[in-house]
Design a protein around this motif. Structure first.
Motif, short mmCIF file in Angstrom:
data_model
loop_
_atom_site.label_atom_id
_atom_site.label_comp_id
_atom_site.label_asym_id
_atom_site.label_seq_id
_atom_site.Cartn_x
_atom_site.Cartn_y
_atom_site.Cartn_z
N ARG A 25 0.83 -1.21 0.00
CA ARG A 25 0.00 0.00 0.00
C ARG A 25 0.86 1.25 0.00
O ARG A 25 0.59 2.20 -0.73
N LEU A 26 1.90 1.24 0.80
CA LEU A 26 2.82 2.38 0.85
C LEU A 26 3.44 2.63 -0.53
O LEU A 26 3.44 3.75 -1.03
N LEU A 27 3.95 1.57 -1.14
CA LEU A 27 4.63 1.72 -2.43
C LEU A 27 3.69 2.08 -3.56
O LEU A 27 4.08 2.79 -4.49
N ALA A 28 2.46 1.61 -3.52
CA ALA A 28 1.55 1.82 -4.65
C ALA A 28 0.68 3.07 -4.50
O ALA A 28 0.39 3.73 -5.50
N LEU A 29 0.27 3.40 -3.28
CA LEU A 29 -0.78 4.41 -3.14
C LEU A 29 -0.43 5.62 -2.27
O LEU A 29 -1.22 6.56 -2.20
N GLU A 30 0.71 5.59 -1.62
CA GLU A 30 1.01 6.68 -0.70
C GLU A 30 2.24 7.45 -1.14
O GLU A 30 3.02 6.97 -1.98
N ASP A 35 8.20 12.28 1.01
CA ASP A 35 7.83 12.10 -0.40
C ASP A 35 8.76 11.15 -1.16
O ASP A 35 8.89 11.23 -2.38
N LEU A 36 9.42 10.25 -0.43
CA LEU A 36 10.35 9.33 -1.08
C LEU A 36 9.67 8.43 -2.10
O LEU A 36 10.22 8.15 -3.17
N HIS A 41 8.28 7.02 -7.80
CA HIS A 41 7.30 6.94 -8.89
C HIS A 41 7.69 7.87 -10.03
O HIS A 41 7.57 7.52 -11.20
N GLY A 42 8.14 9.07 -9.68
CA GLY A 42 8.55 10.03 -10.70
C GLY A 42 9.75 9.54 -11.48
O GLY A 42 9.82 9.69 -12.71
N ALA A 43 10.70 8.93 -10.78
CA ALA A 43 11.91 8.43 -11.45
C ALA A 43 11.60 7.24 -12.36
O ALA A 43 12.30 7.02 -13.35
N LEU A 44 10.58 6.49 -12.02
CA LEU A 44 10.24 5.30 -12.80
C LEU A 44 9.08 5.53 -13.78
O LEU A 44 8.61 4.58 -14.40
#
Length: 102
Positions: A25-30, A35-36, A41-44
């Motif tokens: 949940r942390l990795l996908a939705l938060e 803001d790490l 997400h921005g880098a990928l």
């Protein structure tokens, strides 16, 4: 934690489900602390791994492999435990999402 080793055999699997759900949940939705996760997400963005990180169910599937391998006594049990842990995390996400609590 005192007495941790005296828990019933299913206790570690339940802990694994909860841990996998939380991290997925942390990795996908938060956004994550500082803001790490958003930066990740921005880098990928536009890459295959970035697409996989957008789905908590997909993330849970891959995250569940590690605790399943660690907890299971053999490969067949490990395979079943991998599916059970990822399925439990997905079920928890669906249940909480459908209740509007997430």
């Amino acid at each position: 934690m005192p007495g941790f080793g005296t828990q019933p055999p299913w206790f570690e699997a339940v802990l694994a489900v909860l841990a996998v759900w939380r991290i997925a949940r942390l990795l996908a939705l938060e956004r994550g602390p500082w803001d790490l996760v958003s930066r990740l997400h921005g880098a990928l963005a536009g890459q295959r791994l970035g697409e996989l990180l957008a789905c908590p169910h997909c993330v849970a599937m891959w995250l569940a492999a590690a605790p399943a391998a660690w907890l299971a006594p053999g490969w067949a049990t490990g395979l079943l435990l991998w599916l059970a842990i990822s399925g439990g995390a997905s079920a928890l996400e669906l249940a909480l999402t459908n209740r509007g609590e997430t």
